[in-house]
Design a protein around this motif. Structure first.
Motif, mmCIF file in Angstrom:
data_model
loop_
_atom_site.group_PDB
_atom_site.id
_atom_site.type_symbol
_atom_site.label_atom_id
_atom_site.label_comp_id
_atom_site.label_asym_id
_atom_site.label_seq_id
_atom_site.Cartn_x
_atom_site.Cartn_y
_atom_site.Cartn_z
ATOM 1 N N THR A 95 0.846 -1.194 0.000
ATOM 2 C CA THR A 95 0.000 0.000 0.000
ATOM 3 C C THR A 95 0.879 1.241 0.000
ATOM 4 O OG1 THR A 95 -1.687 -1.183 1.262
ATOM 5 C CG2 THR A 95 -1.848 1.216 1.198
ATOM 6 N N VAL A 96 0.540 2.214 -0.849
ATOM 7 C CA VAL A 96 1.278 3.473 -0.957
ATOM 8 C C VAL A 96 0.404 4.591 -0.416
ATOM 9 C CG1 VAL A 96 2.434 5.092 -2.496
ATOM 10 C CG2 VAL A 96 2.552 2.643 -2.968
ATOM 11 N N ASN A 97 0.920 5.323 0.546
ATOM 12 C CA ASN A 97 0.220 6.468 1.134
ATOM 13 C C ASN A 97 0.969 7.738 0.745
ATOM 14 O OD1 ASN A 97 -1.621 4.747 2.535
ATOM 15 N ND2 ASN A 97 -0.043 4.380 4.086
ATOM 16 N N ALA B 125 5.771 10.226 0.608
ATOM 17 C CA ALA B 125 5.087 8.977 0.269
ATOM 18 C C ALA B 125 5.703 7.857 1.088
ATOM 19 C CB ALA B 125 5.210 8.670 -1.226
ATOM 20 N N THR B 126 4.860 7.038 1.699
ATOM 21 C CA THR B 126 5.304 5.917 2.516
ATOM 22 C C THR B 126 4.668 4.634 2.000
ATOM 23 O OG1 THR B 126 3.527 6.311 4.105
ATOM 24 C CG2 THR B 126 5.680 7.306 4.573
ATOM 25 N N LEU B 127 5.391 3.531 2.160
ATOM 26 C CA LEU B 127 4.928 2.230 1.720
ATOM 27 C C LEU B 127 4.737 1.329 2.935
ATOM 28 C CD1 LEU B 127 6.473 3.449 -0.837
ATOM 29 C CD2 LEU B 127 6.662 1.087 -1.601
ATOM 30 N N SER B 128 3.713 0.498 2.885
ATOM 31 C CA SER B 128 3.441 -0.443 3.963
ATOM 32 C C SER B 128 2.973 -1.758 3.360
ATOM 33 C CB SER B 128 2.385 0.103 4.931
ATOM 34 O OG SER B 128 1.179 0.374 4.246
ATOM 35 N N VAL B 129 3.168 -2.845 4.101
ATOM 36 C CA VAL B 129 2.756 -4.173 3.662
ATOM 37 C C VAL B 129 1.743 -4.720 4.663
ATOM 38 C CG1 VAL B 129 4.888 -4.674 2.431
ATOM 39 C CG2 VAL B 129 4.719 -5.220 4.855
ATOM 40 N N MET B 130 1.030 -5.774 4.245
ATOM 41 C CA MET B 130 0.005 -6.356 5.116
ATOM 42 C C MET B 130 0.616 -7.011 6.349
ATOM 43 S SD MET B 130 -2.661 -8.051 2.394
ATOM 44 C CE MET B 130 -3.524 -7.055 1.192
ATOM 45 N N ASP B 131 1.648 -7.844 6.138
ATOM 46 C CA ASP B 131 2.262 -8.581 7.242
ATOM 47 C C ASP B 131 3.774 -8.491 7.102
ATOM 48 O OD1 ASP B 131 2.899 -10.160 9.353
ATOM 49 O OD2 ASP B 131 1.935 -11.988 8.599
ATOM 50 N N PRO B 132 4.438 -7.642 7.894
ATOM 51 C CA PRO B 132 5.900 -7.527 7.764
ATOM 52 C C PRO B 132 6.655 -8.780 8.172
ATOM 53 C CG PRO B 132 4.948 -5.639 8.936
ATOM 54 C CD PRO B 132 3.891 -6.670 8.843
ATOM 55 N N GLU B 133 5.993 -9.727 8.842
ATOM 56 C CA GLU B 133 6.673 -10.941 9.274
ATOM 57 C C GLU B 133 6.817 -11.961 8.137
ATOM 58 O OE1 GLU B 133 8.101 -11.074 12.118
ATOM 59 O OE2 GLU B 133 7.273 -9.147 12.756
ATOM 60 N N VAL B 134 6.073 -11.797 7.058
ATOM 61 C CA VAL B 134 6.188 -12.710 5.922
ATOM 62 C C VAL B 134 7.468 -12.380 5.159
ATOM 63 C CG1 VAL B 134 5.093 -13.525 3.800
ATOM 64 C CG2 VAL B 134 3.694 -12.926 5.788
ATOM 65 N N PRO B 135 8.361 -13.349 4.929
ATOM 66 C CA PRO B 135 9.644 -13.030 4.271
ATOM 67 C C PRO B 135 9.487 -12.420 2.889
ATOM 68 C CG PRO B 135 9.735 -15.200 5.307
ATOM 69 C CD PRO B 135 8.310 -14.761 5.376
#
Length: 250
Positions: free
Chosen positions: A100-102, A110-120
């Motif tokens: 996701t890009v905010n 602009a910042t980026l995020s992922v659903m689950d950071p624990e997934v490699p």
């Protein structure tokens, strides 16, 4: 009957460690409290979560991809794409479905995020997608350049409108002609979207909004005369240096 060496080793690993049951010279190898090579705690990269500065002349928008492009058998199918427009041109970056890009227009960040950071896989692509987005923003605002320096007697390059050894792949394509010690000139077609010039006979300047294209073409040119460590001759990219070796004396 005594057990085999391999079976004994596996048995020692499965059973609780008993210091008195091993010879003295094997004690450090099987000890659970072995000294570590480094005393510092491991540090992980945080490049994925760092913010990206978006210049005011650059517009960043998210667009939905057509259903024909989002249907596939791959593990991850992108559903959105980032469209970046600037004074140098326009580029599009397909984003993974878990990313996701905010974009905050007021702070121009602009910042980026992922659903689950624990997934490699997600954590690995987090930093990669952030670096690609940063390269695209820099490309449409400032552009990417590669400077190639030719070192050698008689080495020189020119930009030609036509070529005799290769054919054009798109209308108006130009060619880089190299004279680097061969009996014939080397002709390379300039990729679409890359501008090439020769400010000096021994200098080649490549410019493009796409960093991958400009660096790939620079690598193809360098491959014809890679720098050698004895005389220091060759084609150097972006101030590349090598350590010279001593001459072989028979």
């Amino acid at each position: 009957m005594s057990c085999l060496p391999q079976r004994c080793a596996r048995q020692l690993l499965r059973e609780p460690f008993q210091r008195g049951s091993l010879p003295l010279f094997l004690t450090p190898a099987f000890s659970p409290s072995r000294a570590q090579f480094s005393t510092t705690s491991p540090a992980q990269s945080r490049i994925g979560g760092s913010a990206i500065s978006v210049p005011p002349e650059v517009s960043l928008t998210l667009i939905d991809l057509p259903k024909s492009l989002t249907q596939g058998r791959g593990k991850d199918v992108p559903k959105f794409a980032a469209q970046i427009k600037g004074p140098k041109g326009e580029m599009t970056l397909n984003l993974p479905s878990f990313l996701t890009v905010n974009h905050d227009a007021t702070t121009q960040k602009a910042t980026l995020s992922v659903m689950d950071p624990e997934v490699p896989q997600q954590r690995a692509m987090w930093g990669t997608a952030r670096a690609l987005l940063q390269n695209h923003i820099t490309g449409v605002s400032e552009g990417h350049i590669c400077i190639l320096s030719m070192v050698g007697v008689g080495y020189r390059a020119t930009i030609e409108n036509t070529a005799t050894t290769v054919s054009a792949t798109y209308p108006g394509q130009k060619f880089v002609s190299l004279k680097v010690g061969f009996s014939h000139p080397i002709e390379l077609g300039i990729p679409e979207g890359v501008q090439a010039s020769t400010p000096q006979p021994t200098r080649i300047l490549l410019e493009s909004v796409d960093k991958r294209k400009v660096t790939q073409f620079a690598a193809e040119i360098r491959e014809w005369r890679r720098p050698e460590p004895y005389k220091g001759k060759g084609i150097f990219v972006n101030g590349e240096t090598i350590k010279l070796k001593a001459k072989k004396i028979k």
